[in-house]
Design a protein around this motif. Structure first.
Motif, PDB file in Angstrom:
ATOM      1  N   GLN A 181      21.310 -18.621  17.840  1.00  9.54           N
ATOM      2  CA  GLN A 181      22.424 -19.491  17.431  1.00  9.54           C
ATOM      3  C   GLN A 181      22.973 -20.301  18.608  1.00  9.54           C
ATOM      4  O   GLN A 181      23.682 -21.283  18.411  1.00  9.54           O
ATOM      5  N   PHE A 182      22.656 -19.890  19.828  1.00 12.80           N
ATOM      6  CA  PHE A 182      23.162 -20.585  20.998  1.00 12.80           C
ATOM      7  C   PHE A 182      22.293 -21.777  21.401  1.00 12.80           C
ATOM      8  O   PHE A 182      22.648 -22.540  22.262  1.00 12.80           O
ATOM      9  N   ASN A 183      21.166 -21.925  20.766  1.00 12.06           N
ATOM     10  CA  ASN A 183      20.295 -23.059  20.993  1.00 12.06           C
ATOM     11  C   ASN A 183      19.575 -23.402  19.693  1.00 12.06           C
ATOM     12  O   ASN A 183      18.359 -23.275  19.590  1.00 12.06           O
ATOM     13  N   PRO A 184      20.353 -23.795  18.657  1.00 12.17           N
ATOM     14  CA  PRO A 184      19.737 -24.031  17.351  1.00 12.17           C
ATOM     15  C   PRO A 184      18.766 -25.202  17.384  1.00 12.17           C
ATOM     16  O   PRO A 184      18.964 -26.178  18.109  1.00 12.17           O
ATOM     17  N   VAL A 185      17.695 -25.059  16.635  1.00  7.59           N
ATOM     18  CA  VAL A 185      16.680 -26.120  16.561  1.00  7.59           C
ATOM     19  C   VAL A 185      17.186 -27.270  15.704  1.00  7.59           C
ATOM     20  O   VAL A 185      17.759 -27.041  14.635  1.00  7.59           O
ATOM     21  N   PHE A 239      19.693  -8.945  17.676  1.00  7.53           N
ATOM     22  CA  PHE A 239      19.739  -9.680  18.942  1.00  7.53           C
ATOM     23  C   PHE A 239      19.015 -11.022  18.814  1.00  7.53           C
ATOM     24  O   PHE A 239      19.554 -12.066  19.185  1.00  7.53           O
ATOM     25  N   ASP A 240      17.805 -10.999  18.300  1.00  7.69           N
ATOM     26  CA  ASP A 240      17.009 -12.226  18.224  1.00  7.69           C
ATOM     27  C   ASP A 240      17.664 -13.283  17.348  1.00  7.69           C
ATOM     28  O   ASP A 240      17.679 -14.475  17.694  1.00  7.69           O
ATOM     29  N   THR A 241      18.204 -12.874  16.209  1.00 12.11           N
ATOM     30  CA  THR A 241      18.829 -13.859  15.320  1.00 12.11           C
ATOM     31  C   THR A 241      20.136 -14.385  15.907  1.00 12.11           C
ATOM     32  O   THR A 241      20.488 -15.552  15.680  1.00 12.11           O
ATOM     33  N   THR A 242      20.836 -13.565  16.671  1.00 10.26           N
ATOM     34  CA  THR A 242      22.100 -14.015  17.270  1.00 10.26           C
ATOM     35  C   THR A 242      21.849 -14.967  18.427  1.00 10.26           C
ATOM     36  O   THR A 242      22.477 -16.042  18.505  1.00 10.26           O
ATOM     37  N   ILE A 243      20.971 -14.605  19.334  1.00 11.48           N
ATOM     38  CA  ILE A 243      20.755 -15.439  20.514  1.00 11.48           C
ATOM     39  C   ILE A 243      20.216 -16.808  20.120  1.00 11.48           C
ATOM     40  O   ILE A 243      20.478 -17.822  20.797  1.00 11.48           O
ATOM     41  N   ASN A 289      18.931 -22.293  26.666  1.00 15.60           N
ATOM     42  CA  ASN A 289      18.082 -21.421  25.870  1.00 15.60           C
ATOM     43  C   ASN A 289      18.674 -20.042  25.645  1.00 15.60           C
ATOM     44  O   ASN A 289      18.034 -19.163  25.097  1.00 15.60           O
ATOM     45  N   GLY A 290      19.918 -19.829  26.091  1.00 15.53           N
ATOM     46  CA  GLY A 290      20.622 -18.596  25.802  1.00 15.53           C
ATOM     47  C   GLY A 290      20.402 -17.481  26.797  1.00 15.53           C
ATOM     48  O   GLY A 290      20.954 -16.397  26.641  1.00 15.53           O
ATOM     49  N   LYS A 291      19.600 -17.717  27.848  1.00 14.52           N
ATOM     50  CA  LYS A 291      19.273 -16.633  28.767  1.00 14.52           C
ATOM     51  C   LYS A 291      20.468 -16.147  29.574  1.00 14.52           C
ATOM     52  O   LYS A 291      20.442 -15.039  30.098  1.00 14.52           O
ATOM     53  N   LYS A 301      25.512 -10.332   7.112  1.00 14.51           N
ATOM     54  CA  LYS A 301      24.114 -10.644   7.412  1.00 14.51           C
ATOM     55  C   LYS A 301      23.949 -10.967   8.890  1.00 14.51           C
ATOM     56  O   LYS A 301      24.920 -11.227   9.601  1.00 14.51           O
ATOM     57  N   ALA A 302      22.708 -10.930   9.325  1.00 11.76           N
ATOM     58  CA  ALA A 302      22.411 -11.369  10.681  1.00 11.76           C
ATOM     59  C   ALA A 302      22.701 -12.864  10.800  1.00 11.76           C
ATOM     60  O   ALA A 302      22.613 -13.619   9.818  1.00 11.76           O
ATOM     61  N   CYS A 303      23.044 -13.283  11.991  1.00  9.97           N
ATOM     62  CA  CYS A 303      23.400 -14.693  12.216  1.00  9.97           C
ATOM     63  C   CYS A 303      22.241 -15.611  11.831  1.00  9.97           C
ATOM     64  O   CYS A 303      21.085 -15.343  12.168  1.00  9.97           O
TER      65      CYS A 303
END
Length: 294
Positions: A290-294, A284-288, A8-10, A236-238
């Motif tokens: 990307q590490f757990n894409p739906v 931050f929210d849009t980048t993190i 989940n990117g934590k 753009k944001a990720c």
């Protein structure tokens, strides 16, 4: 099997490069100084979840003059910003009149880096340099640069850029390979990868020891205007463009990327005009994600 936190990117540390949360300043400005104080940016970054921050040399100098080195250190540590980068040294390989100014900046980077605990220095090649590329000479100079910053336990990352003569991964690799320094390698920015025609498969094949930093962002599939225009106004944001950030992240992981944080560098009119807390949280929210894409 991946742990829940990793999925989940934590456990993913993100560093906001200077331009990402600098606000209303621009690469064409005579000095790169954020109109928002370091205190404001650090607090906004911390609240949003960032674990690191980058500063330009101008902005670092200004902040040190305002707070003193201990004050800057306290701002970073009090806000949980464990990782600190400085940027960007140019003309480090030149042998003409440009070198004098570059060497002055180099000494300042060393001084501030030592005082503040810098973990990485970003270096590049000016788009104004139209001289032929001498990879061997650049490798020799890059090695000396790495030796200098090795004395303060910092890495040195060379960033290739498609609008300069070290335009692609293929251009940059001979330089860092030739330098053969443990603390020297590449900064691989997804925008520079895509716009230079480098593939994610090329990134996945880079030896892990040659990657000193990864930078994330997004953009349209095709550049808007010139490459320089696209780079400085239209990132753009990720997840909000067409670069497929999760695939790039997977390529970096396949290469064995193992540094302590992932950088995020976004230059856009939206971020320049947005309040500091808005830009810090949104990116931050849009980048993190990307590490757990739906």
């Amino acid at each position: 099997m991946q742990g829940l936190n990793e999925m989940n990117g934590k456990d993913t540390n993100l560093l906001a490069a200077f331009w990402t949360i600098a606000g209303d300043t621009h690469p064409n400005d005579s000095e790169w100084i954020s109109p928002d104080s370091l205190q404001m940016r650090a607090e906004a970054a911390s609240k949003a979840g960032w674990k690191g921050i980058g500063l330009s040399l101008d902005d670092c100098r200004y902040s040190v003059q305002k707070y003193g080195p201990p004050g800057v250190q306290h701002i970073l540590t009090d806000n949980g910003l464990e990782f600190f980068e400085l940027e960007i040294l140019m003309d480090w390989y030149t042998t003409d009149g440009r070198r004098e100014a570059s060497d002055r900046a180099r000494r300042e980077f060393l001084e501030f880096g030592s005082e503040l605990g810098m973990c990485n220095l970003k270096v590049g090649v000016s788009h104004l340099d139209l001289t032929p590329t001498n990879h061997n000479q650049m490798a020799d100079e890059f090695a000396k640069l790495c030796e200098d910053f090795g004395t303060i336990n910092a890495t040195v990352g060379l960033e290739f850029m498609p609008f300069c003569k070290v335009a692609s991964l293929a251009d940059a690799l001979p330089i860092v390979r030739g330098a053969n320094q443990e603390n020297g390698g590449l900064i691989i920015d997804i925008w520079h990868v895509v716009r230079s025609g480098t593939t994610y498969e090329d990134v996945a094949a880079v030896p892990a020891n040659l990657i000193k930093g990864i930078e994330l962002n997004d953009a349209n599939a095709s550049a808007i205007g010139t490459l320089m225009n696209d780079s400085t106004y239209h990132r753009k944001a990720c997840g909000e463009g067409e670069f497929n950030c999760p695939s790039f992240i997977n390529a970096a992981k396949k290469a064995g990327f193992h540094q302590n944080y992932w950088g995020v560098e976004i230059l856009s009119d939206f971020l320049r005009k947005a309040p500091v807390d808005v830009r810090a949280k949104h990116v931050f929210d849009t980048t993190i994600a990307q590490f757990n894409p739906v």
